[in-house]
Design a protein around this motif. Structure first.
Motif, mmCIF file in Angstrom:
data_model
loop_
_atom_site.group_PDB
_atom_site.id
_atom_site.type_symbol
_atom_site.label_atom_id
_atom_site.label_comp_id
_atom_site.label_asym_id
_atom_site.label_seq_id
_atom_site.Cartn_x
_atom_site.Cartn_y
_atom_site.Cartn_z
ATOM 1 N N GLU A 30 0.824 -1.224 0.000
ATOM 2 C CA GLU A 30 0.000 0.000 0.000
ATOM 3 C C GLU A 30 0.844 1.255 0.000
ATOM 4 O O GLU A 30 1.894 1.303 0.652
ATOM 5 C CB GLU A 30 -0.839 0.034 1.280
ATOM 6 N N VAL A 31 0.387 2.267 -0.704
ATOM 7 C CA VAL A 31 1.007 3.594 -0.623
ATOM 8 C C VAL A 31 -0.100 4.599 -0.329
ATOM 9 O O VAL A 31 -1.257 4.376 -0.680
ATOM 10 C CB VAL A 31 1.728 3.976 -1.937
ATOM 11 N N HIS A 32 0.285 5.684 0.342
ATOM 12 C CA HIS A 32 -0.710 6.690 0.729
ATOM 13 C C HIS A 32 -0.236 8.079 0.294
ATOM 14 O O HIS A 32 0.964 8.377 0.397
ATOM 15 C CB HIS A 32 -0.925 6.664 2.244
ATOM 16 N N PRO A 33 -1.172 8.940 -0.143
ATOM 17 C CA PRO A 33 -0.787 10.290 -0.575
ATOM 18 C C PRO A 33 -0.037 11.034 0.530
ATOM 19 O O PRO A 33 -0.464 11.017 1.691
ATOM 20 C CB PRO A 33 -2.129 10.975 -0.840
ATOM 21 N N GLY A 34 1.074 11.660 0.140
ATOM 22 C CA GLY A 34 1.914 12.356 1.126
ATOM 23 C C GLY A 34 3.173 11.561 1.420
ATOM 24 O O GLY A 34 4.167 12.117 1.893
ATOM 25 N N GLN A 35 3.152 10.260 1.127
ATOM 26 C CA GLN A 35 4.368 9.451 1.320
ATOM 27 C C GLN A 35 5.326 9.681 0.144
ATOM 28 O O GLN A 35 4.929 10.179 -0.908
ATOM 29 C CB GLN A 35 4.013 7.972 1.401
ATOM 30 N N SER A 49 8.045 12.680 -3.874
ATOM 31 C CA SER A 49 6.679 12.373 -3.432
ATOM 32 C C SER A 49 5.994 11.451 -4.428
ATOM 33 O O SER A 49 6.206 11.584 -5.635
ATOM 34 C CB SER A 49 5.852 13.653 -3.369
ATOM 35 N N ILE A 50 5.155 10.606 -3.931
ATOM 36 C CA ILE A 50 4.316 9.793 -4.818
ATOM 37 C C ILE A 50 3.239 10.729 -5.372
ATOM 38 O O ILE A 50 2.501 11.346 -4.605
ATOM 39 C CB ILE A 50 3.714 8.614 -4.041
ATOM 40 N N SER A 51 3.200 10.869 -6.695
ATOM 41 C CA SER A 51 2.205 11.773 -7.283
ATOM 42 C C SER A 51 1.037 10.998 -7.870
ATOM 43 O O SER A 51 -0.017 11.562 -8.142
ATOM 44 C CB SER A 51 2.837 12.641 -8.378
ATOM 45 N N PHE A 52 1.267 9.700 -8.081
ATOM 46 C CA PHE A 52 0.257 8.903 -8.781
ATOM 47 C C PHE A 52 0.275 7.491 -8.208
ATOM 48 O O PHE A 52 1.346 6.902 -8.032
ATOM 49 C CB PHE A 52 0.630 8.884 -10.276
ATOM 50 N N ALA A 53 -0.890 6.964 -7.883
ATOM 51 C CA ALA A 53 -0.974 5.577 -7.427
ATOM 52 C C ALA A 53 -2.309 5.018 -7.888
ATOM 53 O O ALA A 53 -3.356 5.609 -7.603
ATOM 54 C CB ALA A 53 -0.860 5.494 -5.909
ATOM 55 N N ASP A 54 -2.260 3.922 -8.625
ATOM 56 C CA ASP A 54 -3.488 3.276 -9.080
ATOM 57 C C ASP A 54 -3.465 1.841 -8.583
ATOM 58 O O ASP A 54 -2.828 0.973 -9.182
ATOM 59 C CB ASP A 54 -3.556 3.334 -10.614
ATOM 60 N N PRO A 55 -4.134 1.599 -7.445
ATOM 61 C CA PRO A 55 -4.078 0.253 -6.858
ATOM 62 C C PRO A 55 -4.724 -0.801 -7.754
ATOM 63 O O PRO A 55 -4.333 -1.968 -7.709
ATOM 64 C CB PRO A 55 -4.832 0.398 -5.531
ATOM 65 N N VAL A 56 -5.684 -0.366 -8.598
ATOM 66 C CA VAL A 56 -6.363 -1.352 -9.461
ATOM 67 C C VAL A 56 -5.419 -1.799 -10.575
ATOM 68 O O VAL A 56 -5.212 -2.996 -10.808
ATOM 69 C CB VAL A 56 -7.673 -0.747 -10.038
ATOM 70 N N GLY A 58 -2.255 -1.459 -10.432
ATOM 71 C CA GLY A 58 -0.969 -1.830 -9.841
ATOM 72 C C GLY A 58 0.150 -0.942 -10.351
ATOM 73 O O GLY A 58 1.241 -1.421 -10.702
ATOM 74 N N GLU A 59 -0.117 0.384 -10.396
ATOM 75 C CA GLU A 59 0.897 1.324 -10.890
ATOM 76 C C GLU A 59 1.160 2.414 -9.851
ATOM 77 O O GLU A 59 0.283 2.763 -9.060
ATOM 78 C CB GLU A 59 0.414 2.003 -12.181
ATOM 79 N N ILE A 60 2.382 2.943 -9.938
ATOM 80 C CA ILE A 60 2.776 4.025 -9.041
ATOM 81 C C ILE A 60 3.605 5.013 -9.859
ATOM 82 O O ILE A 60 4.230 4.615 -10.851
ATOM 83 C CB ILE A 60 3.590 3.454 -7.857
ATOM 84 N N GLY A 61 3.610 6.310 -9.446
ATOM 85 C CA GLY A 61 4.394 7.273 -10.213
ATOM 86 C C GLY A 61 4.970 8.377 -9.354
ATOM 87 O O GLY A 61 4.444 8.701 -8.284
ATOM 88 N N LEU A 85 14.047 2.088 -6.634
ATOM 89 C CA LEU A 85 13.088 2.761 -5.746
ATOM 90 C C LEU A 85 13.076 2.071 -4.399
ATOM 91 O O LEU A 85 13.035 0.834 -4.333
ATOM 92 C CB LEU A 85 11.669 2.680 -6.326
ATOM 93 N N ARG A 86 13.158 2.856 -3.304
ATOM 94 C CA ARG A 86 12.880 2.243 -2.000
ATOM 95 C C ARG A 86 11.829 3.077 -1.284
ATOM 96 O O ARG A 86 11.744 4.276 -1.448
ATOM 97 C CB ARG A 86 14.143 1.982 -1.194
ATOM 98 N N GLY A 87 11.058 2.402 -0.471
ATOM 99 C CA GLY A 87 9.946 3.042 0.216
ATOM 100 C C GLY A 87 8.684 2.228 -0.004
ATOM 101 O O GLY A 87 8.800 1.071 -0.401
ATOM 102 N N PRO A 88 7.500 2.758 0.198
ATOM 103 C CA PRO A 88 7.210 4.154 0.541
ATOM 104 C C PRO A 88 7.571 4.481 1.984
ATOM 105 O O PRO A 88 7.508 3.611 2.857
ATOM 106 C CB PRO A 88 5.697 4.246 0.318
ATOM 107 N N TYR A 89 7.919 5.764 2.194
ATOM 108 C CA TYR A 89 8.294 6.240 3.518
ATOM 109 C C TYR A 89 7.437 7.428 3.933
ATOM 110 O O TYR A 89 6.884 8.140 3.091
ATOM 111 C CB TYR A 89 9.756 6.695 3.506
ATOM 112 N N GLY A 90 7.429 7.655 5.241
ATOM 113 C CA GLY A 90 6.873 8.882 5.798
ATOM 114 C C GLY A 90 5.405 8.795 6.156
ATOM 115 O O GLY A 90 4.694 7.873 5.777
ATOM 116 N N ARG A 91 5.004 9.809 6.942
ATOM 117 C CA ARG A 91 3.610 9.895 7.384
ATOM 118 C C ARG A 91 2.792 10.606 6.312
ATOM 119 O O ARG A 91 3.134 11.718 5.905
ATOM 120 C CB ARG A 91 3.539 10.675 8.703
#
Ligand SMILES: Cc1cc2nc3c(=O)[nH]c(=O)nc-3n(C[C@H](O)[C@H](O)[C@H](O)COP(=O)(O)OP(=O)(O)OC[C@H]3O[C@@H](n4cnc5c(N)ncnc54)[C@H](O)[C@@H]3O)c2cc1C
Ligand code: FES
Length: 264
Positions: A30-35, A49-56, A58-61, A85-91
């Motif tokens: 899982e990734v969350h906006p702001g991480q 910062s993660i600017s794009f995440a599509d869990p359906v 299975g993509e991240i950007g 890439l390492r992470g996601p990190y942060g609150r």
């Protein structure tokens, strides 16, 4: 866990003359906006910062602005090239509030775009201020409009939308309508002014801070902020307004890689 995954760039989207979004297939959980992710070009790493995440799908950007040595090299990459890439990190940002005003300045729109996409998926009511120095530097305006988000543009030179700082526009929108949460990322002087505006309107606020990061996992102490010693990579990068009151350096200075202070 903290070893970079080496992934192929699946797609590159040119957002404006200096910003490209790099999209990857993602099965890293899982990734969350702001991480954020640590992006490794096999020489050095930078937080993005993660600017794009599509869990359906299975993509991240991540959206990267070409400003210097590493980002310039990253911009020379093509689809199919590899990146670590390492992470996601942060609150992350918390999804709270019934009517939200999200404000992104410059490349600070990256986490705000991820937040907005997720907020829309959850059916939250929000409006977005996209701000930049000139029209050509505005980010994601068309993508947000395609999602039927109410977008206000603000440019310093008046080439698109409101002419002037987004802080003035935010103050006006908060006066005219009943928002109960402000979310922002962008240049720190902009966030400092927005923090004060949110306090004056007595609404909750969340801000994503940038500090020099080396480990990104809370060990090296490079990203600690005065006076609290909070690590931006671990306790942040997103802080609530009531927490920012305790970060005495917020809006006034930050440190470089050697720890030397620089006035903002
Ligand atoms: C949590 C977080 C999220 C970020 N998200 C994004 C993002 O989504 N997109 C994006 O384009 N950039 C983002 N950044 C900034 C990014 O990590 C780099 O700092 C920036 O891209 C400069 O990279 P460079 O090596 O090409 O530039 P350099 O040639 O190293 O320097 C260009 C400028 O950036 C400053 N800088 C360099 N490295 C850092 C650093 N680690 N922390 C703070 N300032 C630095 C330098 O002092 C200089 O003013 C983020 C930073 C943080 C801390
Ligand atoms: S970057 Fe090392 S503690 Fe935050």
């Amino acid at each position: 866990m903290h070893v970079p995954k080496v992934l192929e760039i699946k797609r590159i989207e040119t957002e404006n003359p200096t910003v490209k979004t790099f999209i990857f297939d993602w099965d890293g959980g899982e990734v969350h906006p702001g991480q954020f992710l640590m992006v490794w070009n096999f020489q050095d790493e930078k937080p993005m910062s993660i600017s794009f995440a599509d869990p359906v799908a299975g993509e991240i950007g991540v959206s990267i602005k070409n400003v210097g040595k590493i980002t310039n090299q990253l911009h020379s990459l093509k689809e199919g090239d590899k990146i670590g890439l390492r992470g996601p990190y942060g609150r992350p940002f918390q999804m709270a509030g019934s009517k939200i005003l999200a404000v992104g300045g410059g490349i600070g729109m990256a986490p705000v775009f991820a937040f907005t996409t997720e907020a829309i998926r959850r059916g939250l009511d929000l409006e977005v201020i996209c701000a930049a120095v000139t029209e050509e530097e505005l980010l994601y305006v068309e993508k947000l409009e395609e999602m039927e988000v109410k977008v206000h543009t603000a440019t310093d030179d008046g080439s698109c939308g409101f002419c002037g700082f987004p802080t003035v526009l935010a103050d006006k929108l908060l006066q005219d309508d009943d928002f109960d949460m402000l979310v922002s990322c962008g240049p720190e002087p902009m966030m400092k002014a927005l923090f004060e505006i949110a306090e004056n309107h007595n609404i909750s606020s969340q801000f994503s801070l940038e500090r020099w990061m080396k480990c990104a996992v809370g060990i090296c102490g490079q990203c600690c902020v005065d006076d609290m010693g909070w690590r931006v990579c671990a306790e942040g990068p997103v802080f609530w307004g009531h927490e920012l009151r305790l970060i005495t350096e917020f809006g006034s200075y930050r440190r470089d890689s050697s720890g030397t202070r620089h006035k903002l």
